[in-house]
Scaffold this motif. Structure first.
Motif, PDB file in Angstrom:
ATOM      1  N   GLU A   9       0.839  -1.198   0.000  1.00  0.00           N
ATOM      2  CA  GLU A   9       0.000   0.000   0.000  1.00  0.00           C
ATOM      3  C   GLU A   9       0.878   1.253   0.000  1.00  0.00           C
ATOM      4  OE1 GLU A   9      -3.368   0.196  -0.189  1.00  0.00           O
ATOM      5  OE2 GLU A   9      -3.266  -1.966  -0.531  1.00  0.00           O
ATOM      6  N   PRO A  10       0.390   2.364  -0.584  1.00  0.00           N
ATOM      7  CA  PRO A  10       1.161   3.615  -0.551  1.00  0.00           C
ATOM      8  C   PRO A  10       1.538   3.976   0.887  1.00  0.00           C
ATOM      9  CG  PRO A  10      -0.721   3.849  -2.006  1.00  0.00           C
ATOM     10  CD  PRO A  10      -0.877   2.527  -1.313  1.00  0.00           C
ATOM     11  N   ALA A  11       2.772   4.345   1.101  1.00  0.00           N
ATOM     12  CA  ALA A  11       3.247   4.632   2.455  1.00  0.00           C
ATOM     13  C   ALA A  11       4.516   5.464   2.391  1.00  0.00           C
ATOM     14  CB  ALA A  11       3.512   3.327   3.217  1.00  0.00           C
ATOM     15  N   ILE A  12       4.816   6.120   3.500  1.00  0.00           N
ATOM     16  CA  ILE A  12       6.091   6.815   3.660  1.00  0.00           C
ATOM     17  C   ILE A  12       6.893   6.030   4.683  1.00  0.00           C
ATOM     18  CG2 ILE A  12       7.245   8.934   4.396  1.00  0.00           C
ATOM     19  CD1 ILE A  12       4.763  10.483   3.494  1.00  0.00           C
ATOM     20  N   LEU A  13       8.072   5.578   4.291  1.00  0.00           N
ATOM     21  CA  LEU A  13       8.953   4.814   5.173  1.00  0.00           C
ATOM     22  C   LEU A  13      10.065   5.744   5.639  1.00  0.00           C
ATOM     23  CD1 LEU A  13       9.460   1.813   2.692  1.00  0.00           C
ATOM     24  CD2 LEU A  13       7.422   2.360   4.054  1.00  0.00           C
ATOM     25  N   ILE A  14      10.217   5.847   6.941  1.00  0.00           N
ATOM     26  CA  ILE A  14      11.265   6.702   7.506  1.00  0.00           C
ATOM     27  C   ILE A  14      12.228   5.806   8.271  1.00  0.00           C
ATOM     28  CG2 ILE A  14      11.770   8.635   9.057  1.00  0.00           C
ATOM     29  CD1 ILE A  14       8.784   9.447   8.676  1.00  0.00           C
ATOM     30  N   GLY A  15      13.517   5.938   8.001  1.00  0.00           N
ATOM     31  CA  GLY A  15      14.425   5.052   8.712  1.00  0.00           C
ATOM     32  C   GLY A  15      15.873   5.468   8.693  1.00  0.00           C
ATOM     33  N   THR A  16      16.623   4.813   9.570  1.00  0.00           N
ATOM     34  CA  THR A  16      18.066   4.976   9.654  1.00  0.00           C
ATOM     35  C   THR A  16      18.716   3.921   8.763  1.00  0.00           C
ATOM     36  OG1 THR A  16      18.061   3.541  11.594  1.00  0.00           O
ATOM     37  CG2 THR A  16      17.944   5.903  12.005  1.00  0.00           C
ATOM     38  N   GLN A  17      19.994   3.599   9.008  1.00  0.00           N
ATOM     39  CA  GLN A  17      20.695   2.621   8.175  1.00  0.00           C
ATOM     40  C   GLN A  17      20.021   1.249   8.203  1.00  0.00           C
ATOM     41  OE1 GLN A  17      24.928   2.341   7.853  1.00  0.00           O
ATOM     42  NE2 GLN A  17      25.242   4.297   8.858  1.00  0.00           N
ATOM     43  N   MET A  18      19.252   0.974   9.250  1.00  0.00           N
ATOM     44  CA  MET A  18      18.531  -0.303   9.318  1.00  0.00           C
ATOM     45  C   MET A  18      17.676  -0.526   8.076  1.00  0.00           C
ATOM     46  SD  MET A  18      17.166  -0.291  13.245  1.00  0.00           S
ATOM     47  CE  MET A  18      16.396  -1.899  13.120  1.00  0.00           C
ATOM     48  N   LEU A  19      17.175   0.570   7.511  1.00  0.00           N
ATOM     49  CA  LEU A  19      16.253   0.485   6.378  1.00  0.00           C
ATOM     50  C   LEU A  19      16.989   0.517   5.042  1.00  0.00           C
ATOM     51  CD1 LEU A  19      13.168   0.296   6.294  1.00  0.00           C
ATOM     52  CD2 LEU A  19      13.074   2.763   5.962  1.00  0.00           C
ATOM     53  N   ALA A  20      18.258   0.935   5.067  1.00  0.00           N
ATOM     54  CA  ALA A  20      18.986   1.160   3.817  1.00  0.00           C
ATOM     55  C   ALA A  20      19.734  -0.063   3.330  1.00  0.00           C
ATOM     56  CB  ALA A  20      19.972   2.314   4.004  1.00  0.00           C
ATOM     57  N   LYS A  21      19.919  -1.060   4.196  1.00  0.00           N
ATOM     58  CA  LYS A  21      20.817  -2.168   3.876  1.00  0.00           C
ATOM     59  C   LYS A  21      20.092  -3.382   3.310  1.00  0.00           C
ATOM     60  CE  LYS A  21      24.001  -0.902   7.592  1.00  0.00           C
ATOM     61  NZ  LYS A  21      24.661  -1.342   8.823  1.00  0.00           N
ATOM     62  N   GLY A  22      20.327  -3.667   2.049  1.00  0.00           N
ATOM     63  CA  GLY A  22      19.989  -4.972   1.494  1.00  0.00           C
ATOM     64  C   GLY A  22      18.530  -5.343   1.348  1.00  0.00           C
ATOM     65  N   HIS A  65      14.722  -5.617  -0.049  1.00  0.00           N
ATOM     66  CA  HIS A  65      14.099  -5.594  -1.378  1.00  0.00           C
ATOM     67  C   HIS A  65      12.655  -5.112  -1.220  1.00  0.00           C
ATOM     68  CE1 HIS A  65      13.405  -6.700  -5.549  1.00  0.00           C
ATOM     69  NE2 HIS A  65      12.315  -7.345  -5.174  1.00  0.00           N
ATOM     70  N   PHE A  66      12.446  -3.819  -1.465  1.00  0.00           N
ATOM     71  CA  PHE A  66      11.104  -3.236  -1.357  1.00  0.00           C
ATOM     72  C   PHE A  66      10.573  -3.009  -2.771  1.00  0.00           C
ATOM     73  CE2 PHE A  66      13.133  -1.247   2.582  1.00  0.00           C
ATOM     74  CZ  PHE A  66      12.678  -2.251   3.410  1.00  0.00           C
ATOM     75  N   GLN A  67       9.630  -3.855  -3.179  1.00  0.00           N
ATOM     76  CA  GLN A  67       9.175  -3.825  -4.575  1.00  0.00           C
ATOM     77  C   GLN A  67       8.396  -2.567  -4.931  1.00  0.00           C
ATOM     78  OE1 GLN A  67       7.753  -7.367  -6.506  1.00  0.00           O
ATOM     79  NE2 GLN A  67       8.163  -8.599  -4.683  1.00  0.00           N
ATOM     80  N   ASN A  68       7.804  -1.905  -3.930  1.00  0.00           N
ATOM     81  CA  ASN A  68       6.886  -0.812  -4.239  1.00  0.00           C
ATOM     82  C   ASN A  68       7.440   0.579  -3.948  1.00  0.00           C
ATOM     83  OD1 ASN A  68       4.464  -2.540  -4.928  1.00  0.00           O
ATOM     84  ND2 ASN A  68       4.940  -3.278  -2.878  1.00  0.00           N
ATOM     85  N   VAL A  69       8.714   0.657  -3.560  1.00  0.00           N
ATOM     86  CA  VAL A  69       9.324   1.973  -3.325  1.00  0.00           C
ATOM     87  C   VAL A  69       9.684   2.587  -4.675  1.00  0.00           C
ATOM     88  CG1 VAL A  69      11.335   3.183  -2.399  1.00  0.00           C
ATOM     89  CG2 VAL A  69      10.192   1.442  -1.027  1.00  0.00           C
ATOM     90  N   THR A  70       9.159   3.766  -4.930  1.00  0.00           N
ATOM     91  CA  THR A  70       9.433   4.463  -6.199  1.00  0.00           C
ATOM     92  C   THR A  70      10.268   5.720  -5.998  1.00  0.00           C
ATOM     93  OG1 THR A  70       7.307   5.602  -5.970  1.00  0.00           O
ATOM     94  CG2 THR A  70       7.347   3.607  -7.329  1.00  0.00           C
ATOM     95  N   LEU A  71      10.442   6.130  -4.732  1.00  0.00           N
ATOM     96  CA  LEU A  71      11.243   7.329  -4.454  1.00  0.00           C
ATOM     97  C   LEU A  71      12.047   7.132  -3.182  1.00  0.00           C
ATOM     98  CD1 LEU A  71      11.991  10.382  -4.818  1.00  0.00           C
ATOM     99  CD2 LEU A  71       9.938  10.907  -3.454  1.00  0.00           C
ATOM    100  N   SER A  72      13.348   7.385  -3.274  1.00  0.00           N
ATOM    101  CA  SER A  72      14.211   7.407  -2.094  1.00  0.00           C
ATOM    102  C   SER A  72      14.671   8.839  -1.871  1.00  0.00           C
ATOM    103  CB  SER A  72      15.432   6.500  -2.285  1.00  0.00           C
ATOM    104  OG  SER A  72      15.049   5.148  -2.330  1.00  0.00           O
ATOM    105  N   VAL A  73      14.689   9.260  -0.598  1.00  0.00           N
ATOM    106  CA  VAL A  73      15.019  10.648  -0.265  1.00  0.00           C
ATOM    107  C   VAL A  73      16.121  10.679   0.782  1.00  0.00           C
ATOM    108  CG1 VAL A  73      14.146  12.790   0.738  1.00  0.00           C
ATOM    109  CG2 VAL A  73      12.662  11.429  -0.754  1.00  0.00           C
ATOM    110  N   LEU A  74      17.141  11.506   0.561  1.00  0.00           N
ATOM    111  CA  LEU A  74      18.167  11.771   1.571  1.00  0.00           C
ATOM    112  C   LEU A  74      18.068  13.250   1.923  1.00  0.00           C
ATOM    113  CD1 LEU A  74      19.631   9.682  -0.768  1.00  0.00           C
ATOM    114  CD2 LEU A  74      21.186   9.505   1.178  1.00  0.00           C
ATOM    115  N   VAL A  75      17.675  13.547   3.157  1.00  0.00           N
ATOM    116  CA  VAL A  75      17.359  14.934   3.516  1.00  0.00           C
ATOM    117  C   VAL A  75      18.531  15.703   4.114  1.00  0.00           C
ATOM    118  CG1 VAL A  75      14.895  14.535   3.828  1.00  0.00           C
ATOM    119  CG2 VAL A  75      16.434  14.193   5.756  1.00  0.00           C
ATOM    120  N   ASP A  76      19.535  15.012   4.664  1.00  0.00           N
ATOM    121  CA  ASP A  76      20.590  15.726   5.397  1.00  0.00           C
ATOM    122  C   ASP A  76      21.911  14.973   5.261  1.00  0.00           C
ATOM    123  OD1 ASP A  76      22.037  17.319   7.076  1.00  0.00           O
ATOM    124  OD2 ASP A  76      21.056  16.682   8.921  1.00  0.00           O
ATOM    125  N   ILE A  77      22.722  15.347   4.261  1.00  0.00           N
ATOM    126  CA  ILE A  77      23.971  14.624   4.001  1.00  0.00           C
ATOM    127  C   ILE A  77      25.213  15.503   4.131  1.00  0.00           C
ATOM    128  CG2 ILE A  77      22.806  13.039   2.406  1.00  0.00           C
ATOM    129  CD1 ILE A  77      24.246  14.622   0.118  1.00  0.00           C
TER     130      ILE A  77
END
Length: 666
Positions: A469-482, A484-496
């Protein structure tokens, strides 16, 4: 004197607990990392085994007795459940464990045992048997097939594959080859959170015993997993860092997934690198080692250039799946509200309207990293560390992310009693609260250390994401590693931006890896993926090289810079760390360690100087860096420094440690 020797009371194990290969690995690690061999062995052996539990596992199985086998067709007419159990046993030629019997009532089993129709025996774990051919609806690309063909019987292979290119499929095919030959495979993953997804994928592929090993298991579960692997009962072992010491009765392959990840390095006590030990274990066991990553470490790329590793490439995603597109949002003329520009909010809104999921990455948990008095500019700091306290909205507390100390949020400034206290900066909780007000109809899922404390909570959150379902996923490195999210169409990095000017020379390498790893979570299905990066430095050369020319060009620039500045991997490093109740004690101790005796001209010694965060958990920390272009001379000098340091009287007042090949100078 033989008269003083005591007679052994009991023989605990009929054969050595550790096979020769693992013992050799432990002894080598003890010498290389300059760590006591007893502590190395303790790290390699499950705690229950050290307390006297049997190393050879036995499982209880039920068997039909002669009377049970000769039972007539009309027997047990008045006990239909017992008859079902007997029929179950008649369909198999071997015993069945309680797990095999599934939902069968224990009462029915006990009744059959009382009638002497069933008998219970303790059976030693047997090596796995594999008779199922791996069936996949995934047709291999030419690159994947080439990579599989090139992995030989020995050697180290660096598999560099863009995110979503099918590295896991390569792992599965290589493991299947070993299973067919009766050989076991060990898969190392950097985080506990990646084990459920890996286990699910491997269980779907292979009807073979698969063991999982990590620190979140109970002592009993870890022992059972260790026994499964050591006996050969488990065909596949999936584990985190410490699993590199797990014995395998028939070793065939070691895979290190996300080999660049810093989690493979132990940061306390016995400071080993599981990735580096995997390479050594492959050599000892005479089996191949595969290092997989979309963003390989500079050390591994350097080893490729030295012809120590073979380089395998996966440059394409599967047919119909396009590579994600990157865009940089220049913050110079943008209005920011809770860290989000108007342009970024438009992009997020567009993706949600198209029923896509949006992943927002920020490697800082909590609500706000700074609590500031608007009047006198007082800042809430930790009493035990040189660090600010982070405000956590979910608990309404201030917490130090370094020592863990917690305190209530003050009602007013302790310096001037002003009631206006400002919460400055971004954390995952703040982003969550902000986006809830902007997108009240959209599911918002936050994944960080705080939201996944409860058992199985991480798995449940991942399942919620995979529902699609459409959703906003917010996360730290736990979410970035390895993942496989089939429905994510946009990744955002807000503070680098802080990584561009960090005191850590590895910060830019780690930033590049994070950008591509986070970016790679989007567009992994047929829908196009995009990546949005907010920055005040849109023309930063390394950032633009990464996005326009790719990771290899980015890594080469960093390697050139490391070579020019005499930094790893072109030079080897070791660190002596000391901590004490006073800054001067730690610094003076290391000063003596640095200047005692003759120093090799082939080794440079830098320091001592305070750590980047000098005070942590109430102790003052300092470090001494040894550097050399010769690993042999570095270790010889380090050994001399350690021997001299151990004789220092001041060593009784400080706690000190050795870190070979450090990945941070924190």
């Amino acid at each position: 004197d033989e008269a003083k020797l005591k007679r052994a009371e009991e023989l605990l194990d009929p054969s050595p607990i550790l096979p020769r290969g693992v013992l050799e690995l432990c002894i080598w690690a003890s010498q290389y990392y300059h760590h006591p061999v007893g502590e190395v062995l303790a790290a390699a052996i499950p705690s229950l085994l050290r307390k006297g539990h049997a190393s050879i596992a036995e499982i209880e199985q039920f068997f039909l007795t002669k009377e049970g086998k000769d039972l007539g067709e009309n027997s047990l007419r008045n006990a239909p459940r017992q008859k079902q159990v007997i029929d179950l046993f008649c369909r198999t030629s071997h015993g069945l464990s309680r797990k095999d019997l599934g939902q069968v009532s224990i009462t029915a089993i006990q009744s059959l045992m009382e009638k002497k129709l069933l008998i219970k025996k303790s059976i030693k774990l047997q090596p796995f048997s594999f008779d199922k051919v791996y069936e996949s609806d995934f047709s291999l690309s030419t690159e994947q097939q080439t990579a599989i063909n090139l992995v030989g019987k020995t050697g180290v292979y660096l598999l560099q594959g863009v995110t979503g290119s099918g590295k896991t499929e390569v792992y599965l095919r290589l493991i299947e080859k070993r299973l067919r030959a009766g050989k076991q495979s060990l898969l190392l993953v950097p985080e506990i959170g990646l084990t459920p997804q890996a286990l699910q994928r491997f269980q779907a592929a292979f009807k073979v015993n698969i063991t999982v090993l990590h620190s979140a298991l109970s002592d009993k579960e870890r022992l059972m997993g260790w026994q499964n692997a050591a006996s050969g009962h488990a065909g596949v072992i999936i584990g985190t860092r410490s699993s590199i010491f797990t014995p395998m009765a028939n070793p065939g392959l070691i895979i290190v997934d996300e080999e660049h990840d810093s989690s493979f390095k132990q940061h306390q006590g016995f400071r080993y690198s599981a990735r580096d030990l995997a390479v050594l274990r492959g050599k000892i066991e005479n089996i191949p080692v595969l290092l997989g990553s979309a963003t390989p470490s500079l050390e591994s790329l350097h080893n490729v250039k030295l012809d120590k590793y073979s380089h395998l490439h996966l440059t394409q995603r599967p047919a119909g799946v396009t590579k994600e597109k990157y865009s940089i949002i220049n913050l110079k003329h943008e209005r920011l509200v809770n860290g989000f520009s108007d342009r970024l909010m438009e992009i997020i809104n567009d993706n949600l309207k198209k029923k896509g999921q949006v992943l927002i990455f920020l490697n800082r948990r909590g609500f706000s990293p700074v609590l500031l008095c608007a009047e006198c500019k007082w800042i809430a700091v930790c009493s035990q560390c040189d660090a600010r306290l982070t405000f956590h909205l979910s608990k309404s507390i201030m917490q130090c992310h370094h020592c863990g100390i917690e305190t209530l949020q003050p009602d007013s400034c302790p310096e001037c009693q002003n009631k206006e206290l400002l919460k400055i900066g971004l954390g995952t909780e703040r982003i969550e609260e902000h986006l809830k007000t902007i997108f009240p109809q959209t599911r918002i899922i936050r994944i960080d250390k705080d939201s996944t404390r409860k058992k199985d909570s991480f798995t449940r959150l991942l399942q919620e994401i995979e529902d699609g379902e459409p959703a906003i996923l917010i996360g730290t490195q736990m979410l970035a590693k390895g993942h496989h999210f089939q429905n994510v169409t946009l990744s955002v990095l807000v503070d680098i931006d802080s990584s561009f000017y960090s005191t850590d020379f590895r910060a830019e390498e780690q930033l590049g890896q994070i950008i591509l790893q986070v970016g790679g979570r989007s567009g992994r299905n047929v829908r196009e993926g995009s990546v949005a990066i907010q920055t005040h430095f849109p023309t930063q050369p390394l950032l633009n090289t990464l996005i326009s020319d790719g990771y290899e060009a980015f890594a080469q620039k960093l390697l050139d810079d490391r070579r020019d500045n005499g930094l790893p991997p072109f030079k080897y490093q070791a660190v002596l760390r000391a901590e004490s109740t006073s800054s001067s004690l730690a610094l003076n101790f290391l000063d003596k360690a640095a200047n005692g005796g003759e120093i090799s001209p082939l080794v440079s010694i830098y320091g001592p100087f305070p750590s980047i965060m000098e005070k942590r958990a109430g102790l003052f920390r300092a470090l001494l860096i040894l550097s050399s272009s010769s690993r042999k001379h570095l270790h010889k000098e380090l050994k001399n420094r350690i021997e001299y340091t151990e004789r220092l009287q001041s060593g009784k007042k400080v706690r000190w440690s050795v870190d070979v090949d450090p990945i941070d100078l924190f």
